[in-house]
Design a protein around this motif. Structure first.
Motif, PDB file in Angstrom:
ATOM      1  N   UNK A  26     -63.148  21.768 -51.082  1.00 57.06           N
ATOM      2  CA  UNK A  26     -61.738  21.440 -51.313  1.00 57.06           C
ATOM      3  C   UNK A  26     -61.138  22.404 -52.339  1.00 57.06           C
ATOM      4  N   UNK A  27     -61.671  23.609 -52.436  1.00 56.32           N
ATOM      5  CA  UNK A  27     -61.185  24.593 -53.403  1.00 56.32           C
ATOM      6  C   UNK A  27     -59.732  24.984 -53.105  1.00 56.32           C
ATOM      7  N   UNK A  28     -59.025  25.393 -54.165  1.00 49.46           N
ATOM      8  CA  UNK A  28     -57.661  25.941 -54.045  1.00 49.46           C
ATOM      9  C   UNK A  28     -56.673  24.945 -53.442  1.00 49.46           C
ATOM     10  N   UNK A  29     -56.732  23.698 -53.875  1.00 51.70           N
ATOM     11  CA  UNK A  29     -55.818  22.684 -53.320  1.00 51.70           C
ATOM     12  C   UNK A  29     -54.949  21.984 -54.360  1.00 51.70           C
ATOM     13  N   UNK A  30     -55.060  22.354 -55.638  1.00 51.13           N
ATOM     14  CA  UNK A  30     -54.246  21.766 -56.698  1.00 51.13           C
ATOM     15  C   UNK A  30     -54.315  20.230 -56.693  1.00 51.13           C
ATOM     16  N   UNK A  31     -55.527  19.710 -56.585  1.00 51.38           N
ATOM     17  CA  UNK A  31     -55.698  18.256 -56.536  1.00 51.38           C
ATOM     18  C   UNK A  31     -55.376  17.598 -57.870  1.00 51.38           C
ATOM     19  N   UNK A  32     -55.624  18.285 -58.977  1.00 53.15           N
ATOM     20  CA  UNK A  32     -55.363  17.708 -60.287  1.00 53.15           C
ATOM     21  C   UNK A  32     -56.322  16.585 -60.632  1.00 53.15           C
ATOM     22  N   UNK A  33     -56.101  15.979 -61.801  1.00 54.30           N
ATOM     23  CA  UNK A  33     -56.989  14.911 -62.279  1.00 54.30           C
ATOM     24  C   UNK A  33     -57.012  13.708 -61.347  1.00 54.30           C
ATOM     25  N   UNK A  81     -70.600  20.025 -53.158  1.00 56.21           N
ATOM     26  CA  UNK A  81     -69.171  19.816 -53.391  1.00 56.21           C
ATOM     27  C   UNK A  81     -68.607  21.073 -54.057  1.00 56.21           C
ATOM     28  N   UNK A  82     -67.699  21.750 -53.367  1.00 54.07           N
ATOM     29  CA  UNK A  82     -67.068  22.967 -53.862  1.00 54.07           C
ATOM     30  C   UNK A  82     -65.609  22.661 -54.161  1.00 54.07           C
ATOM     31  N   UNK A  83     -65.227  22.699 -55.424  1.00 48.85           N
ATOM     32  CA  UNK A  83     -63.881  22.246 -55.805  1.00 48.85           C
ATOM     33  C   UNK A  83     -63.278  23.138 -56.883  1.00 48.85           C
ATOM     34  N   UNK A  84     -63.421  24.430 -56.741  1.00 45.63           N
ATOM     35  CA  UNK A  84     -62.859  25.353 -57.722  1.00 45.63           C
ATOM     36  C   UNK A  84     -61.350  25.449 -57.583  1.00 45.63           C
ATOM     37  N   UNK A  85     -60.690  25.845 -58.674  1.00 42.55           N
ATOM     38  CA  UNK A  85     -59.252  26.113 -58.700  1.00 42.55           C
ATOM     39  C   UNK A  85     -58.422  24.928 -58.197  1.00 42.55           C
ATOM     40  N   UNK A  86     -58.549  23.806 -58.884  1.00 48.15           N
ATOM     41  CA  UNK A  86     -57.813  22.600 -58.497  1.00 48.15           C
ATOM     42  C   UNK A  86     -57.044  21.976 -59.658  1.00 48.15           C
ATOM     43  N   UNK A  87     -56.898  22.707 -60.763  1.00 53.74           N
ATOM     44  CA  UNK A  87     -56.176  22.202 -61.941  1.00 53.74           C
ATOM     45  C   UNK A  87     -56.806  20.927 -62.498  1.00 53.74           C
ATOM     46  N   UNK A  88     -58.117  20.817 -62.409  1.00 57.09           N
ATOM     47  CA  UNK A  88     -58.789  19.671 -63.003  1.00 57.09           C
ATOM     48  C   UNK A  88     -58.787  19.816 -64.524  1.00 57.09           C
ATOM     49  N   UNK A  89     -58.327  18.774 -65.214  1.00 55.92           N
ATOM     50  CA  UNK A  89     -58.422  18.728 -66.666  1.00 55.92           C
ATOM     51  C   UNK A  89     -59.608  17.879 -67.070  1.00 55.92           C
ATOM     52  N   UNK A  90     -59.510  17.263 -68.228  1.00 57.40           N
ATOM     53  CA  UNK A  90     -60.645  16.488 -68.728  1.00 57.40           C
ATOM     54  C   UNK A  90     -60.550  15.009 -68.372  1.00 57.40           C
ATOM     55  N   UNK A 137     -60.578  22.275 -70.739  1.00 57.28           N
ATOM     56  CA  UNK A 137     -60.389  22.170 -72.186  1.00 57.28           C
ATOM     57  C   UNK A 137     -59.277  21.245 -72.588  1.00 57.28           C
ATOM     58  N   UNK A 138     -58.367  20.910 -71.674  1.00 60.70           N
ATOM     59  CA  UNK A 138     -57.270  19.988 -71.964  1.00 60.70           C
ATOM     60  C   UNK A 138     -56.840  19.328 -70.676  1.00 60.70           C
ATOM     61  N   UNK A 139     -55.936  18.384 -70.783  1.00 58.64           N
ATOM     62  CA  UNK A 139     -55.449  17.713 -69.590  1.00 58.64           C
ATOM     63  C   UNK A 139     -54.673  18.688 -68.730  1.00 58.64           C
ATOM     64  N   UNK A 140     -55.019  18.772 -67.452  1.00 64.08           N
ATOM     65  CA  UNK A 140     -54.310  19.679 -66.556  1.00 64.08           C
ATOM     66  C   UNK A 140     -52.954  19.134 -66.157  1.00 64.08           C
ATOM     67  N   UNK A 141     -52.667  17.871 -66.492  1.00 65.46           N
ATOM     68  CA  UNK A 141     -51.423  17.258 -66.084  1.00 65.46           C
ATOM     69  C   UNK A 141     -50.371  17.309 -67.192  1.00 65.46           C
TER      70      UNK A 141
END
Length: 519
Positions: free
Chosen positions: A19-26, A67-76, A103-107
């Motif tokens: 699910x890489x590159x999908x901007x799923x967020x937290x 599970x491949x989930x790079x570049x999704x704006x995941x924060x902490x 390192x911080x909340x992506x939202x």
């Protein structure tokens, strides 16, 4: 993500989910992991649906192993949910979380969430340490000073020895982080460690790393330290640590400011190592002085190198002559006994071999190495000016060595101005050699005349399988000749004629279909 989580609970056959590159967020990560948002703000889903407890996500899946989930704006914020999902599922062996701002909340949430983030990251590391994870990728992750501690906890958890591959490329590691990472490594069984561009302070970080590398045992097989501003003294410290290391087989020090004196120091200390099989020094300033030291390393009794990457090392003809002579000498020494080196792959691209008057001599030395060293199966000499007016004699000299080479299987001459006459000289050597399976001649100004000469070779050869001739100003006539020869060949599997617009749409389409069918 919520719909996908429902599907994960139902499938029993899916092994890999990307699910890489999908901007799923937290919130997306939380749903994917456990099937609900757990209090996270989800504007597009009603609150009662976001928190409903329906079996879904990783926590309810029993088949997924990657599970491949790079570049999704995941924060902490969602790391706790991901940890829950991984621990419940307990089958994931490959996890890719690269390019995420942990390192911080992506939202863009409150300061309170940012203050909690170190705790979340460390707790996440503890959770990873209790899973059967074998491969973890956290490249280009900015988790501050806690990244090393997180990974260190994952390595030293209650399931020690599970994690075998660790990729932290481009993720900044502080000294404290490196210390925590090394602590974890000391109890783990990691075989591949990628720290390319990760060391903030190379000298201090390497002091921590070298203390671990110097251990006589260990499991580490591959180590990437490229792009880390490693200087001469640092390189010597690495080599000294390797003197007692018996496990490391592949070391990449490319693109570091080691300079010739650092290469000399490294080689002098590395002569005591008998396990290193691959050494990468691409785009390190080796120069002629460093080439002498590398030659002495290759000729040392303990040397076990089978692959040497010296692309872009500013060797010029003098350095290449030294390296080639050392390879031939090491092979002759092996035949006399007392040598274990059997070089199989040599990369010498972008080294200005044709500069000055020594080009033909350097190619003659390479030719001798090819004739003597039967183990040398791959040679890469692209981008060296061979075949230009200044380097025309180089091709003739090299072709003579190719003709008598018993082991050469892969030859890369791309980016050299061979032109049709240079290609014909090369092909004459290949015809006598009768062993090559892969040939790279892209960007060699071949034109239609060169393409037709290459087509004749494809028809005659029963061994060539892969040929790349892109960017060669080939037109309709040459393109058709190559396509016909490719189709008639009994051995060819792939032919690359891309970036030759003159070939025409019909021929390129025909080649594309042939490549699909044969590949």
């Amino acid at each position: 993500a919520r719909a996908l989580a429902r599907g994960l609970a139902r499938t029993t056959s899916l092994l890999t989910l990307d699910v890489s590159d999908n901007e799923l967020g937290d919130a997306g990560l939380a749903f994917l992991a456990t099937g609900h948002g757990d209090g996270l703000a989800v504007p597009s889903i009603p609150a009662e649906q976001a928190t409903e407890d329906v079996p879904a996500g990783l926590a309810s899946n029993s088949s997924l192993t990657a599970l491949l989930s790079s570049n999704n704006r995941f924060g902490s914020e969602a790391l706790q949910q991901l940890a829950k999902g991984l621990l419940s599922q307990n089958h994931i062996s490959t996890l890719d979380l690269g390019v995420n701002p942990f390192g911080s909340s992506a939202q863009g949430t409150s300061g309170e969430a940012k203050e909690r983030s170190p705790v979340s990251i460390l707790a996440f590391g503890d959770a990873l340490g209790r899973t059967p994870l074998r491969s973890l990728r956290m490249q280009y992750v900015h988790a501050g000073a806690n990244l090393g501690s997180c990974v260190g906890r994952a390595l030293g958890g209650s399931a020690p020895g599970a994690l075998r591959q660790l990729n932290l490329q481009g993720s900044p590691l502080s000294i404290a982080g490196m210390r925590a990472l090394v602590t974890g490594l000391s109890t783990a069984s990691v075989e591949l460690l990628n720290l390319e561009g990760s060391l903030r302070d190379a000298t201090a970080a390497l002091k921590e790393l070298c203390s671990w590398l110097a251990q006589a045992g260990g499991s580490l097989r591959r180590l990437n330290l490229a792009h880390n501003k490693i200087a001469a003294a640092d390189a010597r410290a690495i080599a000294e640590a390797l003197a007692t290391n018996t496990s490391l087989q592949d070391l990449d020090l490319g693109a570091n400011p080691i300079e010739p004196d650092g290469v000399q120091s490294f080689c002098a200390a590395a002569t005591a190592n008998a396990s290193l099989r691959k050494l990468g020094l691409s785009y390190v300033h080796v120069g002629a002085a460093g080439a002498v030291a590398l030659g002495e390393l290759l000729d040392s009794p303990a040397c076990a190198l089978v692959a040497l990457d010296l692309d872009g090392c500013r060797l010029t003809s003098k350095g290449v002559t030294t390296i080639a002579a050392a390879i031939a000498g090491a092979e002759e020494g092996q035949r006399r006994g007392g040598r274990i080196a059997k070089l199989e792959s040599l990369r010498l691209e972008d080294n200005a071999i044709d500069a000055g008057d020594g080009g033909p001599g350097a190619c003659a030395a390479l030719a001798r190495a090819l004739s003597v060293c039967r183990s040398l199966s791959s040679l890469f000499v692209g981008g060296n000016g061979l075949g230009s007016p200044e380097g025309a004699d180089c091709i003739t000299a090299l072709a003579a060595g190719i003709a008598t080479s018993a082991g050469l299987r892969v030859l890369d001459l791309g980016g050299n101005q061979l032109r049709p006459h240079g290609l014909r000289a090369l092909l004459a050597g290949l015809r006598a050699q009768q062993g090559l399976t892969a040939l790279e001649v892209s960007g060699c100004a071949l034109g239609d005349a060169g393409a037709e000469a290459l087509a004749n070779e494809l028809r005659a050869s029963t061994l060539l399988q892969f040929v790349s001739a892109s960017s060669n100003e080939v037109g309709l006539v040459g393109g058709k000749a190559l396509a016909d020869a490719f189709e008639a060949s009994s051995s060819m599997l792939q032919l690359d004629l891309t970036r030759n617009p003159g070939v025409g749409y019909a021929t390129l389409t025909r080649l594309r279909m042939l490549n699909v069918v044969r590949g």
